[in-house]
Motif scaffolding. Structure first.
Motif, mmCIF file in Angstrom:
data_model
loop_
_atom_site.group_PDB
_atom_site.id
_atom_site.type_symbol
_atom_site.label_atom_id
_atom_site.label_comp_id
_atom_site.label_asym_id
_atom_site.label_seq_id
_atom_site.Cartn_x
_atom_site.Cartn_y
_atom_site.Cartn_z
ATOM 1 N N ALA A 110 0.599 -1.217 0.108
ATOM 2 C CA ALA A 110 0.435 -0.074 0.077
ATOM 3 C C ALA A 110 0.505 1.366 -0.138
ATOM 4 C CB ALA A 110 -0.532 0.161 1.520
ATOM 5 N N PRO A 111 0.625 2.485 -0.883
ATOM 6 C CA PRO A 111 1.563 3.152 -0.996
ATOM 7 C C PRO A 111 0.984 4.371 0.051
ATOM 8 C CG PRO A 111 -0.284 3.368 -2.947
ATOM 9 C CD PRO A 111 -0.222 2.834 -2.354
ATOM 10 N N SER A 112 2.552 5.132 0.362
ATOM 11 C CA SER A 112 2.138 6.439 1.245
ATOM 12 C C SER A 112 1.658 7.147 0.569
ATOM 13 C CB SER A 112 3.489 6.418 2.185
ATOM 14 O OG SER A 112 4.528 7.203 0.386
ATOM 15 N N PRO A 113 0.928 8.387 1.612
ATOM 16 C CA PRO A 113 0.499 9.350 1.277
ATOM 17 C C PRO A 113 1.182 10.149 -0.278
ATOM 18 C CG PRO A 113 0.167 9.099 3.649
ATOM 19 C CD PRO A 113 0.941 8.525 3.125
ATOM 20 N N ASN A 114 2.678 10.328 0.152
ATOM 21 C CA ASN A 114 3.437 10.823 -1.030
ATOM 22 C C ASN A 114 4.051 10.528 -1.760
ATOM 23 O OD1 ASN A 114 5.905 12.293 -1.754
ATOM 24 N ND2 ASN A 114 7.108 11.605 -0.954
ATOM 25 N N ASP A 115 2.807 8.399 -1.674
ATOM 26 C CA ASP A 115 3.356 7.990 -3.021
ATOM 27 C C ASP A 115 2.993 8.103 -4.050
ATOM 28 O OD1 ASP A 115 6.277 7.456 -2.147
ATOM 29 O OD2 ASP A 115 5.771 4.576 -1.757
ATOM 30 N N ARG A 116 1.284 8.101 -2.761
ATOM 31 C CA ARG A 116 -0.286 8.206 -4.026
ATOM 32 C C ARG A 116 -0.081 9.187 -4.520
ATOM 33 N NH1 ARG A 116 -2.494 5.614 1.118
ATOM 34 N NH2 ARG A 116 -3.288 8.331 1.495
ATOM 35 N N GLU A 117 -0.021 10.859 -3.925
ATOM 36 C CA GLU A 117 0.243 11.740 -4.945
ATOM 37 C C GLU A 117 1.089 11.795 -6.514
ATOM 38 O OE1 GLU A 117 1.865 16.259 -4.070
ATOM 39 O OE2 GLU A 117 1.763 14.787 -2.744
ATOM 40 N N GLU A 118 2.616 10.906 -5.844
ATOM 41 C CA GLU A 118 3.708 10.452 -7.323
ATOM 42 C C GLU A 118 2.744 9.268 -7.883
ATOM 43 O OE1 GLU A 118 6.061 12.312 -7.934
ATOM 44 O OE2 GLU A 118 5.626 13.675 -5.709
ATOM 45 N N ILE A 119 2.226 9.273 -7.907
ATOM 46 C CA ILE A 119 1.543 7.892 -9.083
ATOM 47 C C ILE A 119 0.252 9.051 -9.236
ATOM 48 C CG2 ILE A 119 -0.351 5.822 -8.096
ATOM 49 C CD1 ILE A 119 2.007 4.387 -6.639
ATOM 50 N N ALA A 120 -0.393 9.202 -8.798
ATOM 51 C CA ALA A 120 -1.197 10.314 -9.187
ATOM 52 C C ALA A 120 -1.144 10.817 -10.301
ATOM 53 C CB ALA A 120 -2.661 11.217 -8.083
ATOM 54 N N LYS A 121 0.407 11.593 -10.195
ATOM 55 C CA LYS A 121 0.852 12.654 -11.569
ATOM 56 C C LYS A 121 1.190 11.796 -13.021
ATOM 57 C CE LYS A 121 2.560 15.824 -8.368
ATOM 58 N NZ LYS A 121 3.387 17.229 -7.924
ATOM 59 N N TRP A 122 1.608 10.508 -12.596
ATOM 60 C CA TRP A 122 2.498 9.995 -13.650
ATOM 61 C C TRP A 122 0.687 9.210 -14.144
ATOM 62 C CZ3 TRP A 122 1.380 4.355 -13.253
ATOM 63 C CH2 TRP A 122 1.772 3.556 -14.733
ATOM 64 N N ILE A 123 -0.212 8.833 -13.066
ATOM 65 C CA ILE A 123 -1.644 8.772 -14.236
ATOM 66 C C ILE A 123 -1.479 9.708 -15.067
ATOM 67 C CG2 ILE A 123 -3.909 8.206 -13.964
ATOM 68 C CD1 ILE A 123 -2.801 6.456 -11.374
ATOM 69 N N GLU A 124 -1.953 10.887 -14.930
ATOM 70 C CA GLU A 124 -2.307 11.960 -15.867
ATOM 71 C C GLU A 124 -1.530 12.396 -16.533
ATOM 72 O OE1 GLU A 124 -4.795 14.459 -14.982
ATOM 73 O OE2 GLU A 124 -5.217 13.405 -13.020
ATOM 74 N N GLN A 125 -0.156 12.027 -16.839
ATOM 75 C CA GLN A 125 0.589 11.577 -18.261
ATOM 76 C C GLN A 125 0.361 10.794 -19.279
ATOM 77 O OE1 GLN A 125 4.332 11.952 -16.275
ATOM 78 N NE2 GLN A 125 3.791 13.689 -15.828
ATOM 79 N N GLY A 126 -0.479 9.416 -18.719
ATOM 80 C CA GLY A 126 -0.363 8.312 -19.375
ATOM 81 C C GLY A 126 -0.035 7.145 -19.134
ATOM 82 N N GLY A 127 -0.094 7.239 -17.820
ATOM 83 C CA GLY A 127 0.710 5.731 -17.215
ATOM 84 C C GLY A 127 -1.222 5.650 -16.885
ATOM 85 N N VAL A 128 -0.961 3.733 -16.876
ATOM 86 C CA VAL A 128 -2.707 2.883 -15.869
ATOM 87 C C VAL A 128 -1.898 2.175 -14.561
ATOM 88 C CG1 VAL A 128 -3.344 0.868 -16.334
ATOM 89 C CG2 VAL A 128 -2.663 2.587 -18.445
ATOM 90 N N ALA A 129 -2.291 2.531 -13.821
ATOM 91 C CA ALA A 129 -2.200 1.712 -11.949
ATOM 92 C C ALA A 129 -3.286 1.226 -12.766
ATOM 93 C CB ALA A 129 -2.592 3.051 -11.592
ATOM 94 N N VAL A 130 -2.623 0.004 -11.688
ATOM 95 C CA VAL A 130 -4.130 -1.168 -11.644
ATOM 96 C C VAL A 130 -3.455 -2.363 -9.794
ATOM 97 C CG1 VAL A 130 -5.170 -3.209 -11.961
ATOM 98 C CG2 VAL A 130 -3.867 -2.716 -13.762
ATOM 99 N N ARG A 131 -4.811 -1.346 -8.869
ATOM 100 C CA ARG A 131 -4.535 -1.766 -8.241
ATOM 101 C C ARG A 131 -5.312 -3.072 -7.210
ATOM 102 N NH1 ARG A 131 -4.754 2.730 -3.556
ATOM 103 N NH2 ARG A 131 -4.058 0.553 -2.168
ATOM 104 N N PHE A 132 -5.518 -3.800 -6.507
ATOM 105 C CA PHE A 132 -5.588 -4.895 -6.173
ATOM 106 C C PHE A 132 -6.275 -4.315 -4.440
ATOM 107 C CE2 PHE A 132 -3.048 -6.476 -8.845
ATOM 108 C CZ PHE A 132 -3.881 -7.393 -10.210
ATOM 109 N N ALA A 133 -6.952 -5.143 -4.005
ATOM 110 C CA ALA A 133 -8.376 -5.306 -2.842
ATOM 111 C C ALA A 133 -7.357 -5.582 -1.794
ATOM 112 C CB ALA A 133 -9.483 -4.889 -3.113
#
Length: 936
Positions: free
Chosen positions: A373-396
């Motif tokens: 599970a990513p930290s708050p800082n990691d989640r912010e960086e991943i959100a920016k990466w998604i905006e640029q065209g990435g595909v993030a797949v999370r599992f519950a």
């Protein structure tokens, strides 16, 4: 026809002219040669002198023989001599030529046309008309072909315009067309077959047997068509398969892989066993080379059936897993990373690490298991990466069920839902069919997949649109949301076996592969919908702009969907996201043609009779040249020192011109390309590529033509499709200028700034591409010099996304290419600028697309008499100007159709008028004052 063994004359009546040779001989004997020209000195110096040279009374015997040979060569030429002549066609009726012109006819097409021409020649000698027809449906933009009985010269013209089609034949429809022609029953039918069986074969052969005679010409083994199937992904390699009609002995061929620039990046040999109709081979290549492959071709075939276009489904996408690699000491069967690695490792380029390591790479898909599970800082960086065209797949999992994590596509309820077990009233649930808006649509669902635990989504109005997979009770199992250019996907269960057995099934692998395909380059944004044509194949396997009338590829284009004129094989989507629609997996496996008993057959070959008329005409031309030079020599009109040299040079030039004028038959099979060695990447990770050969510089003659004629020029980008479009567009604009204005431009010129002089041309069109290299210092200096001396450059970004008030939103390729020149400040073109009124009155400037702005240098070009030296647009104007020989547009124009194309032509006329006449419209306002001053 007069036959003399292996030699014959098609027009023997012309040999009667040989009886005139004695008359020619007598005339030549009676007429002496012209006297030699001698420049006399003063007459007094000649008094009393006796002449030392006498003028002959008769022509020399060797000159007489030369002229008799000249007359004989001309007479033999008009008698149409033939080598290895063939007999006249049977019967007395017309010749019916039926030609299979589907995809299977592309191999050996040149030999096929040559064979048909020889048949037409034989019909012409017998004075018989010719009926010509093809068996494949015609393209939608093809001109109406003249039907019925034709003169041989008309049939020959139509035959040379015939081309193979990138779809199968329809012989049943050809029978209907033949019935409408009402061909005379006494016709002799020749069927040039592609050698393959067709559902309408029996119907066509039965109809042709009703004529006076029938001959079927079959291809030989070298020109038998092969079908290349799309490759299968086997781990890190591609398994390539090809099919042939019959197992007629061993056969070897080669498959080459090319990139988008036409360079061969890999090559393998494909062997057919003696008793097999299928050949297989493994194309092994590093990830870098495999991701550069855009097409596969069978060498020596050259057709749509031997070409396979590749899209992102054949590439190994870079996928990263957030977390630590599974280890044996940590019970790998319980770790989520273990299941993700086993599911994707054979198909992608996989890496595992923390956020800093995986997001710094060129990652296309990021898999985030619940244990990482990513930290708050990691989640912010991943959100920016998604905006640029990435595909993030999370599992519950337990961490996500605890709440407090906002990196999810839809709000979630706290806790989890148990669907089976001691403390639950329910039983594990199964999956429902995937909805049509899901990238998983069409994947079969195994009956043994059970979900025993999941996180639940809060009910929201848009939850149904975000759901890509659900359980049979309707609760979402996979939800997704598009963010910027990328996607955020959530699987509402774990990636291991704690909450379900999904990770143990093949469905898990299929779903992950679909998500990887969603990452980049696959059209439709994960939604099954119809796709517009972007690039299509012609009958020879060449990729180009789609012809007029091509429709969208339906979403349900499965294997039973056949290529046809409305949907030819090619790439559907756009340049950023497209899918490949190939012919190989959408036609039936090839089977050999089966003919009824008693039908005469022949083999397609390059042999046959040879017309020697052109050779006799060449011999007559050489003799005439020799006679001319000898006459000059006898009259003393050639300087003694250069007589032999000039005579030899002239004879050599005439011989070369005669040889070039003789049409040589092209080889039916192209020579195979040399094997391309796969080069590994260097230490920096870059893959060596072949250097692009620049075009040759302009010769002095071309430079002189450019200075004397008005010519439009375009800058070569290196992209063949873009350069071809630029040339066709400027040719279309030049034709409009010739028909509507007094400007008569010559053919446009392809301009290489490193080698050519741009100042010869008043207007330069510059299309912008992402693959175009930066300007060299020499090219930048030439362009600066051109702009300073009054030249005009029209830059076309072709993207409608220019914004110079906010540079961050501008075209990055435009900034990169124009950064090397001294670019003045740019402003939006005012409504009263001279470009709006130089010839037509315009308020809008559309191209292939409508909208956008025209940008010019600030100050209205004070240096260049008020005319801007650089103008920038974004509507793909060359694409709108490009027309064929009949004046029809080559590319579709949206949304205004042909009316918009007309406005684009008017804008082009205004642009050329500004380049040629400058600001004359503004000068015309002061015409009366200027005339009054002149009167004074």
């Amino acid at each position: 026809m007069l036959s003399l063994g292996a030699f014959a004359f098609a027009a023997p009546g012309m040999l009667a002219l040989l009886l005139v040779l004695p008359v020619i001989y007598w005339l030549l004997r009676m007429i002496p040669p012209l006297p030699r020209l001698v420049r006399f000195p003063a007459i007094r110096l000649l008094m009393g002198l006796e002449p030392t040279e006498q003028t002959p009374m008769k022509i020399p015997w060797w000159l007489l023989l030369l002229r008799l040979l000249l007359a004989t060569a001309l007479i033999l030429a008009v008698a149409k001599p033939l080598l290895n002549p063939q007999a006249d066609l049977p019967g007395r009726g017309p010749l019916l030529l039926v030609i299979d012109d589907g995809w299977a006819s592309a191999p050996g097409w040149t030999a096929r046309i040559a064979h048909a021409e020889r048949l037409i020649d034989r019909a012409e000698r017998g004075g018989r008309p010719v009926v010509l027809m093809g068996t494949a449906p015609s393209p939608l933009d093809a001109p109406v072909m003249k039907q019925g009985a034709l003169r041989p010269e008309e049939a020959r013209t139509l035959l040379r315009a015939l081309r193979p089609k990138p779809w199968p034949t329809d012989r049943a429809a050809a029978v209907t067309q033949l019935d409408r022609m009402e061909v005379d029953a006494s016709a002799y039918a020749v069927w040039l077959s592609d050698g393959l069986e067709d559902p309408g074969t029996d119907k066509l052969s039965a109809r042709l047997r009703q004529f006076a005679g029938l001959e079927v010409v079959l291809p030989d083994q070298a020109t038998t068509p092969l079908v290349l199937l799309p490759p299968d992904t086997e781990g890190r390699d591609l398994r390539v398969r090809a099919l042939r009609p019959a197992a007629n002995g061993p056969r070897k061929t080669a498959i080459r892989a090319e990139d988008d620039q036409g360079r061969v990046v890999a090559r393998i040999d494909l062997d057919f066993a003696a008793t097999s109709t299928q050949g297989e081979g493994v194309l092994a290549a590093p990830v870098e080379l495999r991701n550069r492959m855009t097409r596969l071709d069978i060498e020596g075939q050259g057709g749509a059936g031997s070409t396979v276009l590749l899209d992102e489904r054949s590439r190994r996408r870079p996928v990263s897993i957030l977390g630590e690699r599974a280890s044996a000491n940590g019970q790998p069967l319980l770790q989520e990373v273990y299941f993700l690695e086993r599911a994707l490792d054979p198909y992608v380029s996989l890496s595992v690490g923390d956020r800093e390591n995986v997001l710094t790479r060129n990652t296309a898909v990021l898999l985030v298991p619940d244990s990482s599970a990513p930290s708050p800082n990691d989640r912010e960086e991943i959100a920016k990466w998604i905006e640029q065209g990435g595909v993030a797949v999370r599992f519950a999992g337990p961490n996500l069920a605890a709440g407090g994590d906002n990196l999810v596509p839809t709000p979630l309820r706290l806790g989890d839902r148990a669907l089976g077990g001691v403390m639950s009233w329910g039983t594990p649930a199964t999956l429902a069919e995937f909805p049509a808006n899901s990238p998983f649509f069409g994947i079969p669902i195994p009956k043994d997949v059970r979900i025993s635990q999941q996180v639940l989504a809060e009910p929201t109005p848009d939850l149904s649109d975000k759901t890509w997979a659900r359980l049979t009770d309707g609760t979402p199992l996979v939800t997704a949301e598009k963010r910027g250019k990328g996607y955020l996907v959530l699987v509402h269960t774990t990636a291991n076996t704690n909450w379900s057995n999904l990770a143990l099934s093949g469905l898990f692998v299929d779903m992950l592969q679909r998500l990887v395909l969603l990452s980049r380059g696959i059209a439709g944004d994960g939604i099954n919908k119809a796709l517009k044509p972007w690039r299509t194949l012609d009958g020879f396997g060449r990729l180009g702009a789609p012809p007029a009338g091509v429709q969208m590829l339906p979403a349900d284009a499965n294997r039973s969907f056949k290529p046809k004129p409305t949907t030819p094989p090619g790439l559907y989507g756009d340049e950023n996201a497209h899918v490949a629609f190939n012919l190989g997996d959408h036609v039936d496996p090839p089977k050999p043609l089966v003919l009824p008993a008693g039908v005469a057959t022949d083999r397609l070959s390059e042999g046959g009779e040879t017309d020697l008329s052109r050779w006799f005409l060449l011999a007559a031309a050489m003799l005439l040249l020799g006679d001319f030079l000898i006459s000059l020599w006898l009259r003393g009109m050639l300087p003694r020192a250069v007589r032999l040299r000039r005579a030899a040079t002239a004879a050599l030039l005439i011989a070369m011109a005669g040889l070039l004028a003789i049409p040589q038959r092209a080889q039916a099979q192209t020579s195979p390309a040399p094997p391309a060695q796969i080069q590994p990447p260097d230490k920096t990770g870059a893959t060596p590529t072949a250097e692009k050969t620049p075009p040759p510089p302009l010769s002095e003659e071309e430079a002189l033509r450019g200075a004397l004629d008005v010519r439009l020029a375009y800058i070569v980008t290196g992209d063949k499709d873009v350069d071809d479009t630029s040339r066709a567009g400027l040719e279309g604009l030049s034709e409009v200028l010739r028909s509507r204005t007094s400007v008569e431009p010559a053919d446009p010129v392809a301009l290489d700034l490193d080698r050519d002089e741009p100042r010869l041309y008043p207007l330069i069109y510059w299309p912008i591409t992402s693959t175009q290299p930066n300007l060299t210092p020499r090219a930048s200096a030439a362009l600066d010099r051109y702009l300073r001396t009054g030249g005009i450059v029209f830059v076309d970004t072709r993207d409608q996304q220019m914004s110079f008030d906010r540079p961050a939103n501008g075209n990055p390729d435009l900034k990169r290419l124009l950064g090397a020149i001294e670019l003045p400040p740019l402003v939006s073109m005012p409504s009263d600028y001279v470009l709006t009124k130089s010839f037509y009155l315009l308020s809008d400037f559309p191209g292939r697309w409508q909208g956008g702005k025209i940008w010019i240098e600030a100050g209205n070009g004070r240096v260049n008499d008020g005319v801007a030296t650089i103008m920038i647009g974004s509507n793909d104007y060359a694409g709108a100007w490009a027309v064929d020989q009949r004046g029809r547009g080559l590319m579709p124009v949206s949304p205004g159709g042909e009316t918009q194309r007309e406005m684009a032509f008017r804008f082009g006329v205004n642009l050329v008028m500004v380049a040629l006449t400058g600001n004359y419209k503004d000068d015309a306002v002061h015409l009366q004052d200027i005339m009054q001053r002149l009167r004074r």
